[in-house]
Write an enzyme that holds these catalytic residues in place. Structure first.
Site, PDB file in Angstrom:
ATOM      1  N   ARG A  26     -25.546  66.710 -55.840  1.00 25.79           N
ATOM      2  CA  ARG A  26     -24.797  65.767 -54.588  1.00 25.79           C
ATOM      3  C   ARG A  26     -24.264  65.092 -55.470  1.00 25.79           C
ATOM      4  O   ARG A  26     -23.857  63.762 -54.529  1.00 25.79           O
ATOM      5  CB  ARG A  26     -25.485  65.210 -53.841  1.00 25.79           C
ATOM      6  CG  ARG A  26     -26.462  64.622 -54.006  1.00 25.79           C
ATOM      7  CD  ARG A  26     -27.383  63.765 -52.707  1.00 25.79           C
ATOM      8  NE  ARG A  26     -28.510  63.725 -53.571  1.00 25.79           N
ATOM      9  CZ  ARG A  26     -29.503  63.259 -51.926  1.00 25.79           C
ATOM     10  NH1 ARG A  26     -29.190  62.910 -51.275  1.00 25.79           N
ATOM     11  NH2 ARG A  26     -30.272  62.762 -52.097  1.00 25.79           N
ATOM     12  N   ASP A  35     -26.700  70.106 -49.083  1.00 27.02           N
ATOM     13  CA  ASP A  35     -25.681  70.438 -48.909  1.00 27.02           C
ATOM     14  C   ASP A  35     -24.659  69.851 -49.830  1.00 27.02           C
ATOM     15  O   ASP A  35     -23.563  69.229 -49.866  1.00 27.02           O
ATOM     16  CB  ASP A  35     -25.579  70.093 -47.591  1.00 27.02           C
ATOM     17  CG  ASP A  35     -26.435  68.445 -47.418  1.00 27.02           C
ATOM     18  OD1 ASP A  35     -26.666  68.517 -48.344  1.00 27.02           O
ATOM     19  OD2 ASP A  35     -26.699  68.356 -46.323  1.00 27.02           O
ATOM     20  N   ASP A  76     -36.323  63.628 -64.669  1.00 30.92           N
ATOM     21  CA  ASP A  76     -34.915  64.167 -64.020  1.00 30.92           C
ATOM     22  C   ASP A  76     -34.052  62.860 -63.443  1.00 30.92           C
ATOM     23  O   ASP A  76     -32.646  62.521 -63.863  1.00 30.92           O
ATOM     24  CB  ASP A  76     -34.006  64.642 -63.681  1.00 30.92           C
ATOM     25  CG  ASP A  76     -34.695  64.788 -62.482  1.00 30.92           C
ATOM     26  OD1 ASP A  76     -36.821  65.212 -62.451  1.00 30.92           O
ATOM     27  OD2 ASP A  76     -34.353  65.010 -61.025  1.00 30.92           O
TER      28      ASP A  76
END
Ligand code: AMP
Ligand code: MG
Length: 532
Positions: free
Chosen positions: A101, A133, A268
């Site tokens: 995102r 999303d 990460d």
């Protein structure tokens, strides 16, 4: 406005233009444009950062600026992309993750020639979005915006935040993963850093035995972000890994100094530049507790608890060393880097604790004993970390120098100054506090041995002990009000936290205060989930 696209121009990208989630092989990124939002509006922007990188605030406020910062428009030179990386999450290899995102817009070069990558977080789906999303909610975006700028003002290495823009769209989130999903306002933060490359960017190539790209990324990173080390060679690779270890140690030591808990130190979320990155369910220590974590996902393990952070940083560096092994083909140079981390963190940690207490930085002195003895005292009763250290510097010189005072009166006088840091209303004479009073007397002797004059000692303590930090409940109050359209608390906190070491006497009553009791277990104030 003109941007560059150095990362994209220099390195291989995803041959597929399919923006649906997929595995990306032999590539560092995928070109993908931000998805426009319906009604962007600028909620806040960082004047210090704009000034630092030479961006005119009038541009940020202009309709073009807001459109760019919302992802609705690109300017010359931008080739937006999402990065491919993997990572170890909570100790396990998770495979390909990537910017699900976040979308990098390009590099802005400031007047000094420093390049700054601009990255929108919450700007829509990418090939790395997996099942999610690509969006972000206002609460988490506001937390990231406020915290990154406040960490910078505290002198902690961090990615920055240029702007916070409301998207005018809603985002559905199940905050506590309990089946109660709801619509929340969406937002986008424009993050800014010299680079967003993470440990995980190297790990993904190592995991796939793609040594060619591993080397290309290492060489790019060194040439662009560690140019002082010289051209890539076995020696400069070693120097580079060593520097990553040193920077990571310095960053974590700063976290411990100011009471910051990252909350999700997955590989990460570890920057190759040693910057604090990815503000998610982070938190700030109120009552000093090494076992505290704000992250509800970590309540069983406490893997990323406050006191574990140095050890976890080391574990993460071991994963990075494993990933870089194909470039070295021998373990010794990597082991030397890891050993450097261990000695660096031990040294800087002790120096930092001595500095917080205003004791001379002399390992042979009694200072080390004072530091160690204090560690056992935090458990006796709940003590506010920020207020405790700050109040220490307010104890008058006479408390140290007087020879006539009895131990009891010394303890009582100490209590007059440092008592405000205690959460429980207990009497100074409570029997359980005996080890603390032993410590107080030991500390007093330690300070008496110091040759630094009283005033400069207090001043230097106040330069390492912030008076104001982004307490979890303060952030939550700013969120609650911002969600109702009132940005005043956000702006008030932003300006307070730009000068966290300054006295700011008119702010003292409101912000130099312990966490109120109602906030002890309140969601957002003490517990945070990864749902953001
Ligand atoms: P984090 O826990 O924030 O470090 O995120 C871990 C991974 O999940 C990263 O690859 C993120 O890009 C991805 N991710 C988190 N939230 C979303 C979201 N709403 N949409 C797409 N990807 C996400
Ligand atoms: Mg992340």
């Amino acid at each position: 406005m003109k941007f560059e696209s150095r990362f994209v121009d220099a390195l291989p990208g995803d041959p597929s233009t399919d923006s649906r989630p997929h595995l990306v092989w032999k590539a560092m990124y995928s070109l993908v444009a931000p998805t426009p939002v319906r009604a962007p509006s600028l909620l806040a922007y960082s004047i210090p950062l704009a000034n630092e990188i030479g961006i005119d605030p009038r541009w940020i406020e202009s309709s073009e600026g807001v459109e760019v910062l919302a992802g609705n428009r690109l300017v010359e030179g931008m080739k937006p992309y999402a990065m491919c990386y993997g990572g170890h999450q909570f100790g396990n290899w998770a495979g390909q993750l990537g910017d699900g995102r976040a979308i990098n817009l390009g590099e802005w070069i400031d007047n000094a020639g420093q390049s700054w990558t601009w990255q929108l977080k919450g700007s829509g789906p990418t090939p790395y979005s997996r099942f999610a999303d690509g969006r972000a909610v206002l609460r988490s975006s506001l937390r990231e915006y406020l915290c990154s700028e406040s960490m910078h003002a505290l002198g902690v290495p961090t990615t920055r935040a240029l702007s916070l823009v409301a998207s005018g769209e809603s985002v559905v989130r199940d905050m506590f993963y309990d089946g109660n999903a709801k619509h929340e306002p969406g937002a986008i933060v424009c993050r800014v850093a010299p680079s967003f490359i993470r440990f995980g960017n190297f790990e993904i190539f190592a995991a796939r035995q793609d040594t060619e790209n591993l080397r290309a990324l290492a060489d790019y990173t060194m040439a662009n972000h560690f140019p002082h080390l010289g051209t890539p060679s076995p020696e400069t690779y070693e120097a580079w890994f060593r520097e990553v270890c040193i920077r990571t140690a310095a960053m974590v030591c700063d976290w411990m100094r100011v009471g910051f808990v990252h909350g999700v130190m997955n590989t990460d979320n570890m920057s190759i530049l040693g910057l604090t990155i990815d503000y998610g369910p982070y938190g700030w220590i109120d009552g000093f507790d090494t076992d505290w974590t704000p992250n509800t996902t970590d309540f069983e393990m406490h893997r990323y608890a406050f006191g574990n952070q140095p050890q976890i940083a080391q574990w993460n560096l071991v994963q990075l060393a494993n990933a870089l092994f194909p470039l070295f083909e021998q373990t010794e140079p990597l082991q030397r880097g890891l050993d450097t981390f261990v000695s660096e963190i031990a040294n800087s940690y002790l120096s930092m604790q001595l500095a917080k207490l205003g004791l001379p930085d002399d390992r042979k002195s009694s200072g080390r004993n004072v530091v160690e003895a204090l560690e056992n005292c935090w458990r006796l009763t709940e003590i506010d970390m920020t207020i405790f250290y700050r109040q220490l510097a307010r104890i008058p010189e006479t408390w140290y120098t007087s020879t006539a005072s009895s131990e009891t009166s010394l303890v009582h006088e100490f209590w007059d100054h440092v008592g405000p840091a205690f959460y429980d209303s207990i009497e100074p004479d409570a029997p359980g506090l005996r080890p603390l009073w032993d410590w107080v007397l030991q500390y007093r002797l330690g300070v008496r041995e110091s040759t630094t004059d009283y005033r400069s000692r207090a001043e230097s303590m106040n330069r390492v002990n912030p008076k104001y930090v982004l307490r979890n409940y303060l952030a939550q109050q700013a969120i609650d009000r911002a969600e109702q359209g009132d940005l005043k608390p956000l702006h008030e906190l932003t300006s307070l936290l730009q000068n966290p070491y300054e006295e700011q006497p008119d702010q003292e009553a409101k912000f130099y205060a312990k966490r109120p009791e109602w906030a002890r277990h309140k969601p957002g104030c003490s517990t945070l989930s990864c749902s953001s």
